[in-house]
Design an enzyme around this catalytic site. Structure first.
Site, short mmCIF file in Angstrom:
data_model
loop_
_atom_site.label_atom_id
_atom_site.label_comp_id
_atom_site.label_asym_id
_atom_site.label_seq_id
_atom_site.Cartn_x
_atom_site.Cartn_y
_atom_site.Cartn_z
N GLY A 73 36.15 -28.57 26.94
CA GLY A 73 36.26 -27.57 26.03
C GLY A 73 35.09 -27.00 25.34
CD GLU B 178 24.29 -10.33 33.24
OE1 GLU B 178 24.53 -9.19 33.81
OE2 GLU B 178 25.06 -11.42 33.27
CD GLU C 176 29.22 -26.55 34.45
OE1 GLU C 176 30.47 -26.77 34.52
OE2 GLU C 176 28.39 -25.85 34.12
CB SER D 139 26.77 -14.24 33.04
OG SER D 139 25.56 -14.29 32.02
#
Length: 386
Positions: free
Chosen positions: A120, A367, A240, A365
């Site tokens: 979450g 960016e 990750e 992202s």
């Protein structure tokens, strides 16, 4: 740099390959939960866990063994992991930041493949800018329970999860990365937690919006101490990538091999421009693999995973574009029923193209990755906020 695998690694590879082949042959399409339990029974969950606090019933192996397992799992075409969040994100975080009671309570169930977790983090106005999140968690008067109010989005498999590790603001009035805490929240709270599936362009609905309306989490299930959520969350996000990147690259190689076969069958491979693009993709994939191997075991701060994400995100998008060109006009033909209440009947190349549109957005992202590299690796000055 020596990336060779030794005899022990080869023996482990044969064991992993044999186990996967046998179990997938006996049940080629297991349900996601049944497959997690099968992996747990076989002792294949938690290979990379730190053994300082115990093994929790499963085997562990060195770095090369973990690479071997990731590669063989991908090569076998084994099912996508429903337990990824629990095994590869939450468990190492609990080993690093959790209490002995938390580790003893949650890790054995993850190791057995019985507890499914979701993450979450993202919110409608706090995706890549996670520090802008608004979900709050207030400690009740008795001090034993947090009550959580807010909304999360892009939550993978929330509708199937038993638990959620959730980032919320526990200090009223705190801004940005201050006053955040990581809480472990049971998902079976009807009326307090509700889901709304998000259907992507390929027709799949693995993502969800999740609404928390006074959902409860026990104070003892706060990880790393109140107000330390940002530090814990950043450590978790750093997990990750890494070994999972190598397995991902095996999948990329399989997709590229399929494109090569199609290009040869259709004669498109005879076109010099197409042939050049295929070769470039192959060479870039090899470079990404060596880069991933180079950074394993000796992480170069936040820069290495950010660089890896930038490389593979755009590479995979361009592979999807190349797939559509090789597929030709038939690539534009959609399924007969776009509104069917199930994943669209797309072929593998169409699904590759559509899903890869998000590769440069999810997981941070492009960016954001460039900003992290600029500020934390290159030491460039931060742009002042308005």
């Amino acid at each position: 740099m020596d990336y060779a695998f030794g005899p022990e690694d080869q023996a482990f590879r044969e064991e992993a390959r044999g186990w996967l082949a046998g179990h997938l042959a006996s049940d080629p399409a297991p349900t996601p939960r049944a497959w997690e339990r099968e992996l747990g029974t076989g002792g294949w969950i938690g290979l990379a866990w730190d053994t300082t606090h115990g093994t929790y019933g499963n085997r562990t192996t060195g770095l090369t063994g973990q690479v071997v397992w990731a590669e063989e799992y991908a090569r076998a075409g084994a099912p996508a992991r429903l337990g990824h969040m629990g095994e590869n994100l939450l468990a190492p975080t609990l080993l690093a930041h959790g209490t002995p009671a938390q580790r003893g309570r949650f890790l054995p169930a993850i190791a057995r493949g019985e507890a499914i977790w979701c993450q979450g983090y993202s919110e409608p106005d706090a995706g890549s800018d996670l520090a802008a999140l608004r979900t709050s968690a207030v400690l009740t008067g008795t001090g034993g329970t947090y009550r959580i109010t807010g909304q999360k989005t892009w939550t993978s498999h929330a509708h199937e999860a038993d638990w959620c590790f959730l980032l919320a603001r526990t200090t009223e009035g705190a801004r940005r990365h201050h006053g955040l805490s990581l809480l472990l929240v049971p998902m079976d709270q009807p009326g307090r937690i509700e889901f709304r599936p998000i259907r992507d362009m390929s027709g799949a609905a693995d993502f969800n919006e999740v609404f928390f309306d006074g959902a409860e989490a026990r104070a003892e299930d706060l990880v790393g101490g109140e107000g330390n959520g940002w530090r814990v969350a950043m450590d978790l996000l750093g997990r990750e990538r890494g070994l999972s990147t190598l397995a991902q690259q095996i999948g990329f190689a399989t997709e590229l091999e399929g494109l090569v076969r199609l290009a040869l069958e259709t004669g498109v491979a005879a076109e010099p421009v197409t042939r050049d693009r295929i070769v470039r993709h192959w060479a870039q994939l090899q470079a990404m693999r060596w880069n991933a191997l180079r950074t394993l075991g000796s992480p170069d701060g936040p820069g290495a995973p950010c660089v890896a994400k930038l490389l593979w995100g755009r590479w995979h998008q361009e592979l999807g574009e190349l797939a559509m060109e090789i597929r030709g006009p038939a690539a534009t033909l959609g399924p007969g029923a776009w509104d069917a209440d199930r994943p669209y009947e797309l072929d593998a190349l169409q699904r590759l193209f559509l899903f890869s549109r998000a590769d440069t957005i999810y997981g941070g992202s492009d960016e954001i990755q460039r900003t992290v590299i600029a500020e934390r690796v290159l030491g460039l000055p931060k742009e002042p906020r308005p």
